[in-house]
Design a protein around this motif. Structure first.
Motif, PDB file in Angstrom:
ATOM      1  N   ASP A  79     -27.979  13.287  33.965  1.00 18.20           N
ATOM      2  CA  ASP A  79     -28.108  13.271  32.767  1.00 18.20           C
ATOM      3  C   ASP A  79     -26.572  13.622  32.085  1.00 18.20           C
ATOM      4  OD1 ASP A  79     -28.663  13.562  29.615  1.00 18.20           O
ATOM      5  OD2 ASP A  79     -29.192  15.718  30.134  1.00 18.20           O
ATOM      6  N   LEU A  80     -25.926  14.609  32.737  1.00 22.35           N
ATOM      7  CA  LEU A  80     -24.728  15.038  32.252  1.00 22.35           C
ATOM      8  C   LEU A  80     -23.740  13.824  32.549  1.00 22.35           C
ATOM      9  CD1 LEU A  80     -24.432  18.733  33.748  1.00 22.35           C
ATOM     10  CD2 LEU A  80     -24.481  18.054  31.336  1.00 22.35           C
ATOM     11  N   VAL A  81     -23.782  13.113  33.569  1.00 22.56           N
ATOM     12  CA  VAL A  81     -22.905  12.078  34.076  1.00 22.56           C
ATOM     13  C   VAL A  81     -23.082  10.856  33.130  1.00 22.56           C
ATOM     14  CG1 VAL A  81     -22.167  10.511  35.967  1.00 22.56           C
ATOM     15  CG2 VAL A  81     -22.326  12.990  36.278  1.00 22.56           C
ATOM     16  N   THR A  82     -24.231  10.565  33.192  1.00 21.18           N
ATOM     17  CA  THR A  82     -24.735   9.465  32.171  1.00 21.18           C
ATOM     18  C   THR A  82     -24.367   9.431  30.938  1.00 21.18           C
ATOM     19  OG1 THR A  82     -26.725   8.971  33.633  1.00 21.18           O
ATOM     20  CG2 THR A  82     -26.569   7.857  31.457  1.00 21.18           C
ATOM     21  N   ASN A  83     -24.446  10.676  30.304  1.00 22.43           N
ATOM     22  CA  ASN A  83     -24.161  10.905  28.911  1.00 22.43           C
ATOM     23  C   ASN A  83     -23.026  11.613  28.682  1.00 22.43           C
ATOM     24  OD1 ASN A  83     -26.836   9.733  27.614  1.00 22.43           O
ATOM     25  ND2 ASN A  83     -27.487  11.311  29.120  1.00 22.43           N
ATOM     26  N   LYS A  84     -22.037  11.473  29.583  1.00 20.89           N
ATOM     27  CA  LYS A  84     -20.702  12.341  29.572  1.00 20.89           C
ATOM     28  C   LYS A  84     -20.159  12.332  28.225  1.00 20.89           C
ATOM     29  CE  LYS A  84     -17.595   9.503  31.876  1.00 20.89           C
ATOM     30  NZ  LYS A  84     -16.557   9.319  33.304  1.00 20.89           N
ATOM     31  N   GLU A  85     -19.935  11.284  27.748  1.00 23.29           N
ATOM     32  CA  GLU A  85     -19.164  10.926  26.605  1.00 23.29           C
ATOM     33  C   GLU A  85     -19.809  12.098  25.378  1.00 23.29           C
ATOM     34  OE1 GLU A  85     -18.867   7.021  25.317  1.00 23.29           O
ATOM     35  OE2 GLU A  85     -17.595   6.442  26.874  1.00 23.29           O
ATOM     36  N   THR A  86     -21.092  12.275  25.245  1.00 25.45           N
ATOM     37  CA  THR A  86     -21.816  12.825  24.240  1.00 25.45           C
ATOM     38  C   THR A  86     -21.434  14.408  24.548  1.00 25.45           C
ATOM     39  OG1 THR A  86     -23.640  11.398  23.917  1.00 25.45           O
ATOM     40  CG2 THR A  86     -23.941  13.565  23.260  1.00 25.45           C
ATOM     41  N   TYR A  87     -21.661  14.874  25.811  1.00 25.71           N
ATOM     42  CA  TYR A  87     -21.272  16.334  26.422  1.00 25.71           C
ATOM     43  C   TYR A  87     -19.894  16.744  26.145  1.00 25.71           C
ATOM     44  CZ  TYR A  87     -26.360  16.030  27.625  1.00 25.71           C
ATOM     45  OH  TYR A  87     -27.690  15.923  27.769  1.00 25.71           O
ATOM     46  N   GLU A  88     -18.980  15.583  26.482  1.00 25.65           N
ATOM     47  CA  GLU A  88     -17.696  15.981  26.392  1.00 25.65           C
ATOM     48  C   GLU A  88     -17.151  16.450  24.939  1.00 25.65           C
ATOM     49  OE1 GLU A  88     -16.047  13.179  30.073  1.00 25.65           O
ATOM     50  OE2 GLU A  88     -15.924  12.296  27.857  1.00 25.65           O
ATOM     51  N   LYS A  89     -18.173  15.772  24.006  1.00 28.25           N
ATOM     52  CA  LYS A  89     -17.693  16.129  22.367  1.00 28.25           C
ATOM     53  C   LYS A  89     -18.260  17.542  22.276  1.00 28.25           C
ATOM     54  CE  LYS A  89     -17.589  11.369  21.115  1.00 28.25           C
ATOM     55  NZ  LYS A  89     -18.367  10.384  20.512  1.00 28.25           N
ATOM     56  N   GLN A  90     -19.409  17.858  23.002  1.00 24.25           N
ATOM     57  CA  GLN A  90     -20.126  19.179  22.673  1.00 24.25           C
ATOM     58  C   GLN A  90     -19.469  20.267  23.494  1.00 24.25           C
ATOM     59  OE1 GLN A  90     -24.318  18.740  23.336  1.00 24.25           O
ATOM     60  NE2 GLN A  90     -24.624  16.913  22.300  1.00 24.25           N
ATOM     61  N   PHE A  91     -19.055  20.263  24.624  1.00 27.50           N
ATOM     62  CA  PHE A  91     -18.600  21.130  25.494  1.00 27.50           C
ATOM     63  C   PHE A  91     -17.102  21.412  25.982  1.00 27.50           C
ATOM     64  CE2 PHE A  91     -23.332  20.878  26.181  1.00 27.50           C
ATOM     65  CZ  PHE A  91     -23.926  22.007  25.310  1.00 27.50           C
ATOM     66  N   ASP A  92     -16.699  22.277  26.094  1.00 23.06           N
ATOM     67  CA  ASP A  92     -15.177  22.198  27.003  1.00 23.06           C
ATOM     68  C   ASP A  92     -15.628  22.762  28.227  1.00 23.06           C
ATOM     69  OD1 ASP A  92     -13.570  22.250  24.438  1.00 23.06           O
ATOM     70  OD2 ASP A  92     -14.636  23.718  23.753  1.00 23.06           O
ATOM     71  N   ASN A  93     -16.582  23.631  28.626  1.00 27.02           N
ATOM     72  CA  ASN A  93     -16.870  24.174  29.878  1.00 27.02           C
ATOM     73  C   ASN A  93     -18.195  23.740  30.416  1.00 27.02           C
ATOM     74  OD1 ASN A  93     -14.312  25.773  29.666  1.00 27.02           O
ATOM     75  ND2 ASN A  93     -15.562  26.781  27.939  1.00 27.02           N
ATOM     76  N   ILE A  94     -18.500  23.464  31.658  1.00 27.43           N
ATOM     77  CA  ILE A  94     -19.779  23.217  32.285  1.00 27.43           C
ATOM     78  C   ILE A  94     -19.795  24.178  33.515  1.00 27.43           C
ATOM     79  CG2 ILE A  94     -21.458  21.569  33.519  1.00 27.43           C
ATOM     80  CD1 ILE A  94     -20.273  19.357  31.515  1.00 27.43           C
ATOM     81  N   CYS A  95     -21.002  25.173  33.201  1.00 24.22           N
ATOM     82  CA  CYS A  95     -20.814  26.074  34.371  1.00 24.22           C
ATOM     83  C   CYS A  95     -21.934  26.008  35.206  1.00 24.22           C
ATOM     84  CB  CYS A  95     -20.878  27.609  33.840  1.00 24.22           C
ATOM     85  SG  CYS A  95     -19.575  28.074  32.689  1.00 24.22           S
ATOM     86  N   VAL A  96     -22.084  26.163  36.484  1.00 22.23           N
ATOM     87  CA  VAL A  96     -22.953  26.092  37.374  1.00 22.23           C
ATOM     88  C   VAL A  96     -23.368  27.466  37.979  1.00 22.23           C
ATOM     89  CG1 VAL A  96     -24.128  25.286  39.600  1.00 22.23           C
ATOM     90  CG2 VAL A  96     -22.506  23.742  38.163  1.00 22.23           C
ATOM     91  N   ASP A  97     -24.378  28.106  37.435  1.00 20.45           N
ATOM     92  CA  ASP A  97     -24.684  29.549  37.854  1.00 20.45           C
ATOM     93  C   ASP A  97     -25.743  30.083  38.609  1.00 20.45           C
ATOM     94  OD1 ASP A  97     -23.906  32.443  37.975  1.00 20.45           O
ATOM     95  OD2 ASP A  97     -25.088  32.420  36.117  1.00 20.45           O
ATOM     96  N   ASN A  98     -25.944  30.136  39.931  1.00 22.16           N
ATOM     97  CA  ASN A  98     -25.014  29.803  40.708  1.00 22.16           C
ATOM     98  C   ASN A  98     -25.237  29.115  42.074  1.00 22.16           C
ATOM     99  OD1 ASN A  98     -25.804  31.429  43.299  1.00 22.16           O
ATOM    100  ND2 ASN A  98     -25.743  33.261  41.770  1.00 22.16           N
TER     101      ASN A  98
END
Length: 238
Positions: A79-98
Motif C-alpha cells: 500500500d505504501l509503495v503503490t500509493n507513495k505519491e499520496t503518502y509522500e504528501k502526507q508524511f515526512d517520516n515513516i517509522c517501523v516500530d519495531n
C-alpha cells in the motif's frame, strides 16, 4: 533505469535511520521528536507511549495485526509503495516500530500456517530474510525518511589475536544484520544517564566502536540527544 546526477546535487534531508535499545528505554517515545509529520507502523503495541507526547498532533499510528503478520506486513508495504505519491504528501517520516518483534511475529505466523506443528521451517527463515530485505529496499524508494527501531542484543566477537569484545547490536537475524545496517544511513544506540538532579537523560551513540554497532554517514556527529536524532535539513543546499 540508471539515475545520473552530480555529487553536488545530493540531498541529506531524507535518509534511513535505525534506532535500537533494550525494551523500555524510550525508542517509541523518541519517534515523537522527528521533524514534520510522522507515520508509525506499530508492530509491538508500544505506540500508547506517544499519547502524551508534546508533538502528538503530528503523529499518525497504524496498528498492525500481529496474529496475521506475514500478510499484514506485505499488504502494508504494498500500500505504501503503490500509493507513495499520496503518502509522500502526507508524511515526512515513516517509522517501523519495531523490527525485532516484526521478525518474531512473522515467523510465528509462518509456523502456524505451515505443516510443522506450529514451528517455523528452515525455508520460513529464508523467506522472511529475503522478503524483509526487499521490503526495506521498497520503503527506501519512498521520498520520506524511513526510521526503524529494534531491541538490543549482544554477542561476543573474538579478534585473530584472541582478544574478545561484547558487542551491542540491533536484535535482527544475524544472516541479514549487515545487509539491513548497510541499507541504513544512520544507526544509533539509545542510552540513558541520570543527571545530578536525578533526571533521566536520553541520547544516542552514533560512533561505532569495537563494542557498539553504530554509524552516521549523513554528518560528522558522533552522538546526539534523542530530540536531535534526525535533523531537519530540508532547507540546506547540500
Amino acid at each position: 533505469m540508471v539515475k545520473k546526477m552530480q555529487a553536488s546535487e545530493l540531498k541529506t534531508d531524507k535518509g534511513t535511520y535505525m534506532l535500537y535499545a533494550n525494551p523500555g528505554v524510550g525508542k517509541t517515545y523518541a519517534l515523537g521528536y522527528l521533524p514534520g509529520k510522522t507515520l508509525v507502523l506499530d508492530i509491538d503495541g508500544s505506540s500508547s507511549t506517544l499519547a502524551n507526547h508534546p508533538n502528538v498532533q503530528n503523529i499518525e499510528i497504524w496498528k498492525l495485526d500481529s496474529s496475521d503478520m506475514w500478510d499484514e506486513w506485505i499488504n502494508t508495504v504494498a500500500d505504501l509503495v503503490t500509493n507513495k505519491e499520496t503518502y509522500e504528501k502526507q508524511f515526512d517520516n515513516i517509522c517501523v516500530d519495531n523490527l525485532s518483534e516484526l521478525f518474531k511475529a512473522q515467523l510465528e505466523d509462518l509456523g502456524k500456517k505451515g505443516k510443522n506443528n506450529g514451528v517455523p521451517s528452515r525455508g520460513d527463515y529464508q523467506r522472511e530474510d529475503f522478503m524483509n530485505l526487499r521490503s526495506l529496499r521498497a520503503l527506501n524508494n519512498i521520498d520520506c525518511r524511513i526510521i526503524l527501531t529494534a531491541w538490543e542484543t549482544t554477542d561476543t566477537y573474538t579478534e585473530p589475536n584472541g582478544q574478545f569484545f561484547t558487542r551491542s547490536m540491533p536484535e535482527i537475524r544475524t544472516k541479514i544484520l549487515n545487509n539491513f545496517l548497510g541499507l541504513c544511513d544512520v544507526v544509533g544506540r539509545l542510552v540513558t544517564k541520570v543527571d545530578e538532579d536525578g533526571e533521566v537523560k536520553r541520547g544516542l551513540i552514533l560512533q561505532p566502536t569495537q563494542n557498539i554497532y553504530a554509524k552516521n554517514r549523513l554528518d560528522e556527529r558522533k552522538g546526539c540527544s534523542v530530540e536531535e536524532f534526525v535533523l531537519d535539513r530540508s532547507d540546506e543546499d547540500v
